[in-house]
Design an enzyme around this catalytic site. Structure first.
Site, short mmCIF file in Angstrom:
data_model
loop_
_atom_site.label_atom_id
_atom_site.label_comp_id
_atom_site.label_asym_id
_atom_site.label_seq_id
_atom_site.Cartn_x
_atom_site.Cartn_y
_atom_site.Cartn_z
CE LYS A 186 -4.26 -1.60 0.12
NZ LYS A 186 -5.19 -1.33 -1.01
CD GLU B 206 -9.78 4.15 0.90
OE1 GLU B 206 -9.72 5.40 0.81
OE2 GLU B 206 -9.01 3.39 0.27
CB SER C 262 -0.19 -7.90 -1.31
OG SER C 262 -1.13 -8.68 -0.58
#
Lengths: 275, 400
Positions: free
Chosen positions: B91, B113, B380
């Protein structure tokens, strides 16, 4: 010209301002709603009916709540259209009906085209709060084919150039968003709101209705001289919500002073200013 | 063939677009202009890569999973170790890019968010690093199941606002962030964490995440002297998967598989497998596949993984599904948990529950491969945030 535009033009000619109440379809209950609609329409020049959506991005807490309640009771777009197509309901609501719906419920109408069905249900116009002009062209054409008005919104953040384009393409009236933010009552409007309304008045000859945050007669008195109509949603829904035993009487009590404030703002001078 | 998506209007075939309230349209148009100019500006790119190296810790390793390869008995399995990025997931690549854009636009406040909390933590970290005010919206259910990440965000100086509406998960957190953005748009940038939302977000976030696949290409060429045969990554909104897939879309020999959250089963509300079971519609600013009822109301979803628990998906994935370039499959909660355990035991790596879905698919894929084949899995994020949840779920499965 659609029915909404016809009505707005007639009011403008008479020097009158439009009161446009907003109610969420099927709220507070599916049974009470037709009667509430009839009563609210007595105060209205145009009535706006909200199609409940699970994710109302442009709405504040009140309309989020009323939408949720309506959905829990099984209110759907087909239900709304059937109700509006009902002969009795049609006769009892004497003003043009505008549907406010987020785009997705309209896209999912499986039984024929949305605009065709809405026209058969005597819907005069549609407001789609998540449809900017960039994406609107196919819907404008579909609305025009049914002699319906597709009403666009302009916000205080909209540039002059863009506002001109939107005003040009909006049918019926142009929906002016009073301040940046979501729907819901505000205590007061900043000077910026009035600057914005005047800028828009200078920019277009289309009828202008202002909405978002309007709840009190004094606000109506302040805003009405700058526009052709005011839209009142969250504050009306709040009084309905807070009076479960007699929602209709609560709506009457709320709308009576707003109607009076609006009618008082009709004066020879406002006619002259509008010309 | 040249892929060349999206078009100038932000369309991936028939998907994408800009379905947002008028109040934020100018901000979107401005973001699009700023992103285009920044992305074509050598100095911006250098700055972006500088921070990826110094702050994020890139490049991340392409790790050969020797024991997992042996256990499954087929293709050679490589893991792209995004779990080793600063803050524990891919991210942050996107967060660094968007934080630099925020500064370029002269804004000082960001809203975001978060579902699993990984995007929230990454946003809070870049906000601290670049001196930006930061508000993170998070569903109350997610705050409960990802409690350690809530504290991390607060420690990094962010304000975490719980969202009590609707499903109280990622979808409502996005609604709340958009409402904040609509209200404060003049001072605030919405730092959206996935390849969802209105144009330019899907293409912008892809651009910032494509570093994942670019590194894989380079690292694998060096290691094996060739391209992979298979790429596998999990898909929620779809940012880590697009980041891995994008640089390979024109390489026809590479088979690409996106793995969605199959949850407890195929009934609506039981899973979050938007591409596998959904239909097209408009949510959160884009036309894409959605999980919805027949009246266009957005459905509730379920996944053991908070980061995949979302009823939408990036419009580019919808396009890649329709063209058939990428194959989308589902794995269940249970399969994901088994893979979570398996990787921990075999490789000494605790994966997040999101990429555990991609790992779980290997049990189905590897038997169809040969020992000469090469599979790259997008790992990830790391699983620290999931320990408590995984323990509970594993106890239930083992006893139930």
């Amino acid at each position: 010209m659609g029915e909404v535009a016809t009505r707005m033009t007639a009011l403008q000619r008479a020097g009158k301002k439009a009161l446009v109440p907003f109610v969420t379809a099927g709220f507070p209950t599916r049974d009470v709603f037709p009667q509430l609609l009839e009563e609210v329409s007595r105060f209205a020049d145009i009535i706006e009916i909200g199609v409940p959506f699970s994710d109302p991005l442009a709405d504040g807490p009140v309309i989020q709540h009323t939408s949720q309640v309506a959905l829990e009771q099984g209110v759907t777009l087909p239900w709304i259209l059937e109700m509006l197509a009902d002969q009795q309901a049609r006769a009892s609501v004497s003003v043009p009906v505008v549907l406010m719906s987020y785009l997705n419920p309209l896209l999912q109408i499986s039984d024929g085209d949305f605009f065709e069905r809405a026209r058969r249900a005597n819907v005069a116009g549609v407001i789609i709060p998540d449809l900017p002009v960039e994406e609107g062209a196919p819907y404008e054409i579909a609305a025009r084919d049914q002699q319906m008005d597709l009403i666009y919104l302009i916000a205080p953040t909209t540039s002059q150039e863009r506002a001109r384009l939107i005003a040009d393409r909006s049918q019926g009236f142009v929906y002016l968003v009073s301040i940046t933010g979501v729907t819901g009552a505000r205590d007061a409007f900043p000077a910026e709101t009035f600057d914005f309304l005047r800028r828009m008045r200078a920019l277009t000859n289309k009828p202008l209705c202002v909405g978002f945050g309007i709840s009190r007669p004094e606000q109506v008195r302040q805003l009405a001289p700058e526009v052709d109509g005011v839209i009142v949603g969250s504050s009306l829904l709040r009084v309905i919500m807070e009076a479960p035993s007699d929602p209709i009487r609560a709506a009457q009590r709320m709308l009576t002073p707003l109607r009076r404030a609006l009618d008082e703002s009709w004066s020879p001078s406002s006619v002259i200013n509008a010309e | 063939m040249h892929y060349g998506q999206p078009d100038e209007r932000g369309r991936f075939g028939r998907f994408g677009g800009q379905y947002v309230p008028e109040t934020v349209m100018e901000a979107l148009l401005e973001l699009e202009r700023q992103f285009q100019s920044a992305w074509h500006d050598e100095a911006f790119r250098r700055l972006f890569h500088h921070h990826l190296r110094e702050f994020v810790g890139r490049p991340t390793p392409l790790y050969f999973a020797e024991r997992l390869t042996e256990a499954l008995g087929g293709a050679r399995i490589y893991l792209k170790r995004e779990d080793l990025c600063h803050t524990g997931a891919h991210k942050i690549n996107n967060c660094v890019g968007q934080a630099l854009l925020t500064l370029r636009m002269g804004k000082r406040r960001i809203v975001a968010e978060t579902g699993a909390g990984q995007h929230g933590v990454a946003t809070a970290a870049v906000a601290a690093r670049f001196g930006l005010e930061c508000i993170v919206y998070m569903g109350e259910i997610d705050m409960e199941r990802q409690a350690p990440n809530v504290f991390r965000m607060q420690l990094l100086g962010a304000e975490v606002v719980g969202v009590a509406e609707g499903s109280r998960t990622l979808k409502e957190a996005i609604n709340a962030a958009i409402r904040d953005w609509v209200t404060n748009v003049r001072t605030t940038h919405y730092l959206l964490g996935s390849v969802v939302g209105p144009h330019p977000y899907p293409v912008m976030v892809r651009s910032f995440q494509a570093v994942i696949g670019e590194e894989v290409k380079e690292q694998l060429l060096e290691r094996e002297g060739r391209l992979p045969d298979y790429l596998v990554a999990c898909v929620g909104g779809g940012s880590n998967s697009i980041g891995l897939f994008y640089p390979f879309l024109d390489e026809e020999s590479v088979q690409i598989i996106g793995v969605e959250a199959g949850g407890r089963g195929p009934g609506l509300g039981e899973h979050a497998a938007t591409l596998s079971f959904g239909t097209p519609g408009v949510l959160h600013g884009a036309h894409s596949f959605l999980l919805q009822d027949r009246f266009g109301q957005i459905a509730s979803t379920h996944s053991v993984s908070a980061g995949l628990d979302y009823p939408g998906v990036g419009p580019e994935h919808s396009f890649l599904k329709e063209t058939g370039r990428v194959t989308y499959v589902t794995v269940s909660d249970r399969e994901a948990l088994e893979a979570f355990e398996e990787l921990s035991e075999l490789e000494g790596i605790i994966p997040a529950l999101e990429p555990a879905h991609a790992l779980a698919f290997l049990r189905r894929l590897i038997p169809r491969t040969s020992k000469e084949d090469i599979v790259v899995v997008g790992l990830s994020g790391r699983g620290d945030k999931d320990l408590q949840l995984a323990r509970q779920a594993m106890e239930e499965y083992h006893h139930g």
